[in-house]
Design an enzyme around this catalytic site. Structure first.
Site, mmCIF file in Angstrom:
data_model
loop_
_atom_site.group_PDB
_atom_site.id
_atom_site.type_symbol
_atom_site.label_atom_id
_atom_site.label_comp_id
_atom_site.label_asym_id
_atom_site.label_seq_id
_atom_site.Cartn_x
_atom_site.Cartn_y
_atom_site.Cartn_z
ATOM 1 C CG ASP A 154 -1.261 6.422 2.768
ATOM 2 O OD1 ASP A 154 -1.615 5.445 4.321
ATOM 3 O OD2 ASP A 154 -2.149 6.584 2.266
ATOM 4 C CE LYS A 155 -2.367 -0.875 3.499
ATOM 5 N NZ LYS A 155 -2.863 -0.700 3.160
ATOM 6 N NE ARG B 10 -8.633 -0.762 4.700
ATOM 7 C CZ ARG B 10 -7.751 0.673 4.746
ATOM 8 N NH1 ARG B 10 -6.457 0.422 4.461
ATOM 9 N NH2 ARG B 10 -8.425 1.631 5.295
ATOM 10 C CB THR C 164 0.338 1.501 5.798
ATOM 11 O OG1 THR C 164 -1.166 1.018 6.144
ATOM 12 C CG2 THR C 164 1.503 0.252 7.265
#
Length: 1491
Positions: A547-548, A733, A813
């Site tokens: 996972d990121k 993000r 991700t």
């Protein structure tokens, strides 16, 4: 349409009728049947399940058969008339029909609240109590269930069968047993007692924990006798319908609907870390039973509930944690509810379970209840003095217990290999037994006349007494002697193997737990091995799925930048600017600081208000200090609220129905009308608020694609896309913020519809989603937020070391593609010298993914298919570098290979070439007995980026999955973006199930959304981070930082794998040597099955030799931890099963046979006969004197074998070695003193110790066998050295320049050929002066240049392409074709980034040490001499030199200029070489395939 398809050649298959029946299309079914569609049971089943009675009757009348499941299908269809018709026509009922009908007919349950003077229904009393039972056994089931578990192991079954055969051979006349039953039965019982005792102790802990929870924890239940009072009862006595009071800090005892609390309007705050792993507080609201606004509970004290008639209809127990649907029906009983008088309900004698129990029509009020009103067992009440709840689920029905499934059973790869070896050993034992039986039959036939004393031919006996005795002798058939020899050789399989493995695994797991170098001080969290049987798999991992967010990054979110209108805000700090390279600085977007947004326009104010209002953040107050802490559902939400404060709008407090914010120093209150929560389907969250002026506004935040679909107009779509792209390139993000003004009349209508949907019993979730969509439309986009999540410490170096260890890393991700690529470059998963493959769906055409995959297979497979192409590019033919036995696949069906003619149609032409069967990706020769289907071509300079939309069209389709894996397995790394948790799990399963040979996969994540892939992988690693412990609770191992994964794999995994392999191989080795000695002795005992060893001495063999090999399994290390981490290539010993495979096992078995020959025949030669050696008393030595002499020599040789294979010595190992020898000697002396128990062995011990022959023979045998063993070891290390030999040389103190060079080479060498080249070059260089400039000039031999471009990996057998080789291959393709294939030059897409990007430097230094100078030259030669290439090769070279230098960083550095001829990077992406003679792309038109 169906007729047209059939007319054009579409075949009407059997499924056509079934599909028509399921859809209820009678006309279609009639037509399909008329065209020849065949009936089957599925046709009627689908008709029944769909509730289509008329269609079913029509089909049955025409011969459609009924299956055994037709009644079940009819029940699922829910048609009573259909069931009656099936009964009338004589349909046989399935045994589960009635049970299924009962379950289907009761989707919801209705229960009554327990109150004074009221008794509940029988059905409600039958609901299980609140006790839980997590134990596996009880007093009755422990013995049978535990024995069943033990005998699931093949070895235990084997020794049980042997024990039974021994009993039959001893106490019956079927055959003779050469050993007493106790020689095997006692060790088997000891093994079973130890393992069963271990399980019993573990289960006893579960029983104690259950007892503590069920009986010692007390709950407060509303009294049915004293109004307002509570009775304290044990948790197990809480029943459905009780009203329970919980205090602040208490754990919720059962799932219950919140009725009231100490907070205004019935709010309560809970922590759910035990359920979903999230440590932040969540708000729960009481059921809105108040008749008048604002919504809230109709009562504020427990006394008001005493006289209240109340029932609830809700869904039956299920494991869905985040869903709950119910309707609460409330009526008063002679009192008031919310100040409104209502009549008492009518109640029958049993209390009524349905509407009667809820009360009559008068005063009845229905209240919708959902998951926001439920307090679940396992959560804890926080920041709330008390809360009252109506219990709806208890004990095993609670949602946490429904979800408490055990982790999937995982067997380690070492266990699987061990079982296969055990099968081979058993086969060898059966063969030896059969050979012995054949010898016995021949011997008894040839010498039958001379064996009268054994009753073979008693008639010819010279003495009558012998003949008389033989008349009463009963002997079994000759064939039954097979079992005699089987018993004799039963120790072929070591009985102590499993016990040894369990002890070694348990201690190795403790090493991981106690490793301070994997302890995180900041979180105060050590590493944790949650399972002990997977330790060896840590040393064999080939694929890592990571996972990121929170795994590679810190999950510490910072509101970094934002965009409002056409302006981007958020400047880059000087510290961040100092980390950027000049190229990145040139691409930085300068922006004003966030503080400028305080001088706001109305649009900017709305942007900040959306951040401050649209969330579920709870403020936690410390009563002692008065400090406030934000409790958020995610770090992103906390960052957004803090961002609003930076913009001048501060979130102050949350009250029931109200949100308080501070704007420009003044508090403003907004009435919270509705909250539309975020979920993975909606991908957005909205709140409806009313401000002081009475205006209603809907504020929405969510994913960009979701918001833009619902935005008003598209005038700013291009601008927003540019802003999103700029933020994504910085690795930030992003979220879109939007709002909508809702007119009052529209809001009233919407609120009524939303309340109606909330009250619905069926399809409530779908109706709520539809209602939410009505208000989330015509949105006005306010702006874009950009949140930074920095990488964890040392992530880039960790991933680089894992890559050098031969491990492929896939990052999965949910971020955008640009963000995922940026993270890939930042963590060194992607490098500037790489070629990137971007696999994505084009123009909404799912077939484009398939065409792109086929084109990629054709493109990269041309090297393996077309020798002329290879020769033109690299001056040699493919066969010069392809390993022997790997021949190009022949085309089937006369199809031409790529390059044999013109191919038209752009990408479609490449795809057409890819239809060659096995063409393009040939298979290397099978290794370790398993055929490899991995692609023959791979490259460390190739990477893939794929998005979730493309994976939708790949996963689940076998042909596309195969193409995808072929391309992905060529790549060093894969980045999957926009993937869901389900897709993560499916990707892990795809690699685990379909790559051959089957690889060991490891999945690592930190959140609940990673649980699926963690459980799917062979090895699951959970990270204890900001998202709770859900991942840790479902993982095999737990760490706190990603950088600890390097030590977990390269150090602990490497050690554990090598130790365990030694334990397994040695266990088989020593028992094979023991058994073959008995095989030889059979030919000296007339093949009678006589044992050379005394029975109890024989059975003690594994115990005498147990401690030394245990010490090897616990303490042995081939290299220390520093060398293991500095030389990642050592890890490939495990990934390629070099220590435990068929070849190694055969070699150990062969040496066991050789050693057994020496151990047996040297004493035979020394004794020369029974009369040649005399005891001290002058008597002849007996059988057990000679047998124990051989046995003693065997034990000593096995102990010396431990000395040979031990690499690390300590005091414990030396003590155990001496103790084992003393234990054996002491046992023989003591056991030979008991004449009653060992009549035939009496006095043997002292007779041996007093015999000079015994000492001479034992010492002589041990010396010869050990010398042979040492000679074999020397031959291997001298003439067939491996990387492990080189590492051990350095680790043992080799300090010469060559030794330093070799350690550096271990960090960079691709294979053993590299090591030999480096060693040869170093020896030549060390005898002369090194070159001054250190440039690797252009004098390389032609074969060296070829191997530099395309070499064979000695471990995998694949052809490995260098960056230059990839560029040359891509030069053959037009630029438009490359774009359609998704191939890009990684150096051209390196994004600007706010991350530390120190690995992209183009210059570095090198030490003046002679050894490193030679290493640099060799690497330069392998990189292609001095011709061609580019700056990225120099950068890659400098990175490798720097990594090699990391083992000893304390030397002065000299500047290293760019290599001659490499100062200017040549980018050939998108250009077509005019000299290309390849016909595959000749005449290709690219006009119709635009970008």
């Amino acid at each position: 349409m169906l007729r047209w398809a059939h007319a054009t050649g579409c075949r009407v298959a059997r499924d056509t009728c079934a599909a028509a029946a399921g859809a209820g299309h009678l006309a279609v079914l009639e037509w399909a049947h008329g065209t020849g569609c065949e009936w089957d049971e599925e046709t009627c089943n689908r008709a029944a399940a769909g509730g289509h009675l008329e269609l079913l009757q029509w089909a049955h009348a025409r011969g459609c058969p009924f299956g055994t499941n037709i009644s079940l299908a009819a029940v699922l269809g829910g048609d009573l008339a259909m069931l009656q018709w099936l009964r009338d026509v004589g349909c046989a009922w399935h045994p589960r029909t009635c049970r299924l009908a009962a379950e289907v007919g009761k989707e919801y349950r209705t229960i009554d609240a327990v109150r004074g003077g009221f008794s509940v229904s029988k059905e409600q009393r039958a609901i299980p109590d609140n006790s839980i039972d997590t134990a596996k056994y009880n007093l009755i089931t422990f013995l049978p269930r535990s024995l069943f578990e033990q005998f699931r192991r093949a070895a235990n079954i084997y020794f049980l069968v042997i024990s039974v055969l021994m009993v039959l051979g001893t106490y019956t006349s079927l055959f003779n047993s050469p050993l007493t039953p106790f020689s095997t039965l006692i060790p088997l019982v000891m093994v079973l007692v130890i393992t069963m005792g271990k399980e019993g102790i573990e289960d006893l802990k579960r029983h104690r924990s259950d007892h503590l929870v069920n009986n010692r924890r007390m709950a407060e239940v509303l009294s049915t006798l004293n109004p307002g009072a509570f009775d304290r009862v044990a948790w197990r006595k809480v029943r459905v319908g009780n009203i329970v009071q919980v205090h602040n800090g208490d754990e919720i005892p059962a799932d219950m609907v919140l009725l009231a609390s100490s907070e205004p309007n019935g709010a309560a705050y809970v922590e759910t870390s035990n359920i979903d792993g999230e440590t932040n507080l969540k708000i729960r609201s009481a059921a809105p039973t108040r008749a008048s606004p604002p919504a809230g509970p109709a009562w504020s004290s427990p006394g008001a509930l005493h006289s209240l008639a109340m029932s609830i209809e809700y869904e039956r127990p299920n494991p869905r944690i985040h869903f709950f649907t119910g309707t609460l029906r409330v009526a008063e009983r002679g009192g008031t509810a919310g100040g409104v008088a209502t009549p008492a309900p009518s109640v029958d004698s049993e209390g009524g379970g349905g509407e009667g129990g809820a009360g009559g029509a008068g005063g009845m009020r229905e209240v919708p209840v959902d998951q926001s009103n439920v307090l679940m067992r396992g959560s804890s009440l926080k920041n709330t003095r008390w809360a009252l709840g109506l219990v709806v689920y208890t004990g095993k029905e609670t949602k946490i217990i429904k979800n408490a499934r055990s982790a999937p059973s995982k067997r380690s790869n070492v266990d699987r290999v061990t079982n296969r070896i055990m099968g081979v050993i058993f086969g060898a034992m059966a063969a030896v037994t059969t050979v012995t039986l054949a010898g016995y039959l021949i011997f008894s036939t040839v010498y039958q006349s001379e064996l009268y004393y054994l009753c073979y031919n008693p008639v010819d006996a010279p003495i009558a007494l012998l003949a008389e005795n033989c008349e009463t002798e009963t002997t079994g058939a000759d064939a039954m002697m097979w079992f005699t020899f089987l018993i004799l050789y039963n120790n072929f399989i070591p009985i102590s193997l499993y016990v040894s493995l369990e002890v070694v695994n348990a201690v190795q797991a403790d090493y991981i737990d106690q490793d301070l170098q994997m302890y995180d001080e900041e979180q105060d969290t050590p590493a944790l091995a949650r399972t002990s049987n997977m330790n060896a798999d840590l040393g064999q991992v080939q694929y890592i799925f990571s996972d990121k967010t929170g795994t590679l990054t810190q999950n510490v979110m910072t509101f970094k930048r934002c965009a409002v209108g056409d302006t981007i805000y958020g400047e880059i700090t000087e510290e961040e600017r100092s980390k950027l390279t000049p190229m990145q600085l040139a691409r930085v977007v300068e922006a004003p600081p966030l503080s400028e947004l305080r001088e706001r326009t109305p649009a900017e104010l709305s942007f900040a208000l959306c951040l401050a209002l649209n969330h579920t953040v709870v403020i936690e107050r410390d009563d002692a200090t008065g400090d406030k802490t934000l409790q958020c559902e995610s770090p992103d939400e906390e960052a957004l609220v803090n961002g609003a404060r930076q913009l001048g709008v501060e979130f102050v407090d949350r009250e029931p129905g109200t949100v308080v914010v501070r704007v420009a120093g003044r508090e403003q209150r907004f009435e919270l009308l509705a909250t539309l929560p975020f979920d993975s389907t909606r991908k957005r969250m909205s709140v409806l608020v009313r401000d002081a002026s009475g205006r209603v506004t809907a504020y929405t935040k969510g994913a960009d694609n979701v918001i833009l679909e619902r935005a008003r107009g598209a005038a700013n779509a291009r601008l927003i896309a540019q802003q999103l792209g700029a933020f994504a390139e910085d690795g930030l993000r992003t979220l879109l913020l939007a709002r909508r003004r809702v007119p009052a009349r529209e809001y009233e209508a919407w609120a009524a519809a939303y309340r109606e949907a909330g009250v619905a019993v069926k399809d409530r979730a779908e109706r709520l989603a539809e209602a939410a969509a009505q208000v989330e439309r015509d949105l006005e986009v306010l702006g874009v937020t950009a949140i930074e999540d920095k990488l964890q410490d040392d992530v880039p170096n960790t991933i680089a070391d894992l890559g050098r260890a031969g491990i492929k890393v896939w990052v999965l991700t949910g971020d955008k593609e640009e963000t995922a690529i940026n993270i890939g470059y930042s963590c060194r998963l992607l490098e500037p010298h790489m070629t990137l493959i971007k696999l994505k769906e084009r123009d909404g055409d799912p077939a484009s993914v398939d065409r792109q995959l086929q084109g990629l297979c054709a493109h990269f497979g041309r090297l393996a298919e077309d020798d002329s192409l290879f020769q033109n590019q690299w001056g040699s033919v493919l066969r010069s570098v392809v390993p022997k036995g790997a021949k190009p696949a022949a085309s089937k069906g006369g199809k031409r290979g790529v390059g044999e003619g013109d191919v038209e149609g752009g990408l479609g032409g490449v795809a057409a070439a890819a239809t060659l069967p096995e063409p393009l990706l040939e298979r290397p020769p099978a290794r370790s007995g398993a055929e490899s289907e991995a692609p023959m071509i791979s490259s460390d300079a190739l990477a893939m980026v794929v998005d979730g939309a493309s994976l939708v069209h790949i996963l689940g389709h076998d042909d596309k999955q195969a193409l995808f894996l072929r391309v992905a397995c060529m790549c060093r790394s894969v980045v999957a973006c926009r993937v869901s948790p389900a897709q993560k799990r499916l990707l892990v399963r795809l690699v685990k199930k379909n790559v051959r040979p089957a690889p060991i996969t490891l999945a690592i994540g930190d959140g609940a959304n990673d649980v699926g892939m963690i459980q799917e992988a062979q090895v699951g690693v959970g990270m204890s981070g900001k998202e709770g412990r859900q991942a840790v609770n479902n993982a095999d191992f737990a760490i706190a930082q990603f950088r600890f994964l390097r030590r977990l794999l390269l150090v602990h995994g490497h050690w554990d794998y090598r130790r365990l392999c030694k334990v397994i191989l040695y266990s088989f080795y020593k028992n094979i040597a023991l058994t073959f000695i008995l095989f030889y002795y059979c030919f000296y005992s007339g093949l009678s099955g006589q044992s050379l060893y005394e029975s109890l001495v024989y059975s003690g063999y594994n115990f005498f030799l147990a401690l030394p090999i245990l010490c090897v399994g616990l303490f042995d290390r081939d290299v220390n931890d520093r060398a293991a981490a500095a030389a990642p290539r050592l890890y490939r010993v495990g990934t390629h099963n070099l220590d435990l495979n068929v070849r190694v096992t055969v070699l150990w078995m062969a040496q066991a046979v050789l050693d057994s020959v020496l151990i047996f025949f040297i004493p035979v030669a020394a004794y020369g006969g029974s009369e040649a050696v005399f005891s001290a008393a002058g008597h002849h030595d007996g059988l057990y004197v000679f047998g124990t002499t051989v046995y003693s020599a065997l034990v000593l040789c096995m102990l010396l074998k431990v000395v040979t294979i031990t690499w690390t010595w300590n005091a414990v190992g030396a003590f155990c070695l001496a103790a084992s020898l003393l234990l054996y000697v002491g046992f023989v002396l003591v056991y030979s003193c008991f004449v009653a128990y060992a009549y035939e062995f009496y006095g043997v011990g002292f007779a041996l110790l007093s015999s000079a022959a015994f000492w001479l023979v034992v010492i002589q045998v041990a010396a010869v066998v050990w010398c042979v063993d040492l000679f074999i070891t020397w031959l291997q290390s001298r003439f067939f050295p491996t990387v492990s030999h080189h590492a051990r040389e350095f680790n043992r103190g080799l300090t010469s320049p060559e030794g330093k060079l070799m350690l550096a080479a271990l960090a960079t060498a691709h294979d053993d050929a590299d090591l030999q080249r480096i060693r040869s070059a170093s020896m030549a260089e060390l005898s002369a002066e090194p070159s001054g400039n250190g440039a690797g000039g252009g004098g390389a031999a032609p074969e060296l240049e070829i191997s530099a471009q395309l070499r064979r990996d000695a471990d995998t057998g694949r052809m490995v392409l260098s960056p230059d080789a990839l560029r040359k291959l891509n030069d053959l393709v037009p630029g438009e074709m490359l774009r359609q294939l998704g191939i890009e030059d990684g150096g051209l897409v390196v994004p600007r980034s706010s991350y530390a990007y120190d690995h992209a430097e183009t210059t570095t230094g090198v030490r003046t040490d002679v050894g490193e100078e030679v290493l640099r030259r060799v690497i330069v030669d392998r990189g292609g001499g001095g011709s061609g290439g580019g700056g990225d090769d120099a950068a890659a070279l400098n990175v490798r030199i720097r990594d090699a230098r990391a083992a000893d960083p304390g030397a002065p550095l000299l500047p290293l200029p760019l290599l001659p001829g490499r100062g200017q990077r040549r980018s050939s992406m998108g250009t077509r070489r005019g000299s290309s003679s390849d016909g595959a792309y000749r005449g290709v038109s690219t006009e119709e395939h635009g970008t």
